[in-house]
Design an enzyme around this catalytic site. Structure first.
Site, short mmCIF file in Angstrom:
data_model
loop_
_atom_site.label_atom_id
_atom_site.label_comp_id
_atom_site.label_asym_id
_atom_site.label_seq_id
_atom_site.Cartn_x
_atom_site.Cartn_y
_atom_site.Cartn_z
N CYS A 92 0.89 -1.15 0.00
CA CYS A 92 0.00 0.00 0.00
C CYS A 92 0.93 1.20 0.00
O CYS A 92 1.56 1.50 1.01
CB CYS A 92 -0.91 0.04 1.22
SG CYS A 92 -1.85 1.59 1.25
N CYS A 95 -0.48 4.14 2.52
CA CYS A 95 -0.48 3.99 3.98
C CYS A 95 -0.22 2.53 4.34
O CYS A 95 0.91 2.08 4.26
CB CYS A 95 -1.77 4.51 4.59
SG CYS A 95 -3.28 4.05 3.71
N SER A 96 -1.23 1.79 4.72
CA SER A 96 -0.99 0.42 5.18
C SER A 96 -2.20 -0.48 4.93
O SER A 96 -2.45 -1.39 5.70
CB SER A 96 -0.67 0.45 6.67
OG SER A 96 -1.74 1.06 7.37
N CYS A 97 -2.96 -0.22 3.86
CA CYS A 97 -4.16 -1.02 3.58
C CYS A 97 -3.76 -2.49 3.44
O CYS A 97 -2.79 -2.83 2.77
CB CYS A 97 -4.85 -0.52 2.32
SG CYS A 97 -5.41 1.19 2.51
FE FE Z 1 -3.32 2.09 2.88
#
Ligand code: FE
Length: 189
Positions: A92, A95-97
């Site tokens: 991602c 961000c951190s999906c």
């Molecule tokens: Fe994300």
């Protein structure tokens, strides 16, 4: 970052917006009850059941939900299958999906800036850092997760596993193999 999060949690608790006990339960749920074992069982089923395999690639959200794995951060899933000529890697960049219902919470490195930028610029180098060296002719496809769509890699079934049942196969499926930074384990001789 750790301090900032704790400060934010204190303020929200003092104002009565959140209940720390509820937060602890949520985190515990994703750390212990929900985790990569869920994804591993999805992969193992796809390895043994051709019909499920086809369904998983066509409509991952529904196929995964049929095994009881659904919910937050897994509302829209796509499964990308590795093949001898193609390896898939998930990141991602924003961000951190991450697909929580099948993989649990993301590892720290997945959220780090170096992984997020380098996975796109130099996926082969990132894979080498994880100990995965692919032949030059293997194409690497990088998938950028978003809040709308989360990806799960279907690793290749290792050779020498013809006699193994679904549960035994699931034990070969690592978290990293479903992110694409690893491969499924070889069966112990
Ligand atoms: Fe994300």
């Amino acid at each position: 970052m750790d301090l900032r999060v704790r400060a934010l949690e204190s303020v929200l608790t003092q104002k009565g917006y959140i209940d720390p006990a509820a937060l602890d339960r949520l985190i515990d749920t994703y750390q212990t009850r929900i985790g990569p074992r869920n994804g591993a069982s999805v992969v193992a089923r796809a390895w043994v059941d051709a019909e499920f395999h086809e369904w998983l690639l066509r409509d991952a959200t529904a196929a995964i939900a049929s095994m009881g794995y659904a919910g937050r951060q897994g509302e829209h899933m796509q499964v990308v299958a590795n093949a001898p000529e193609r390896h898939n890697l998930v990141v991602c960049t924003l961000c951190s999906c991450y697909p929580w219902p099948v993989l649990g919470l993301p590892p720290t490195w997945y959220k780090s800036a170096p992984y997020r930028s380098r996975a796109v610029r130099d996926p082969r180098g990132v894979l080498a850092d994880f100990g995965v060296v692919l032949a030059e002719e293997v194409e690497i496809r990088v998938w950028d997760s978003t809040a709308e769509l989360r990806y799960l890699v279907l690793p290749e079934r290792p050779v020498g596993t013809e006699s193994m049942d679904e549960a035994a196969l699931a034990s070969l499926v690592t978290r990293d193999s479903m992110i694409g930074t690893g491969l499924a384990l070889k069966p112990s001789p």
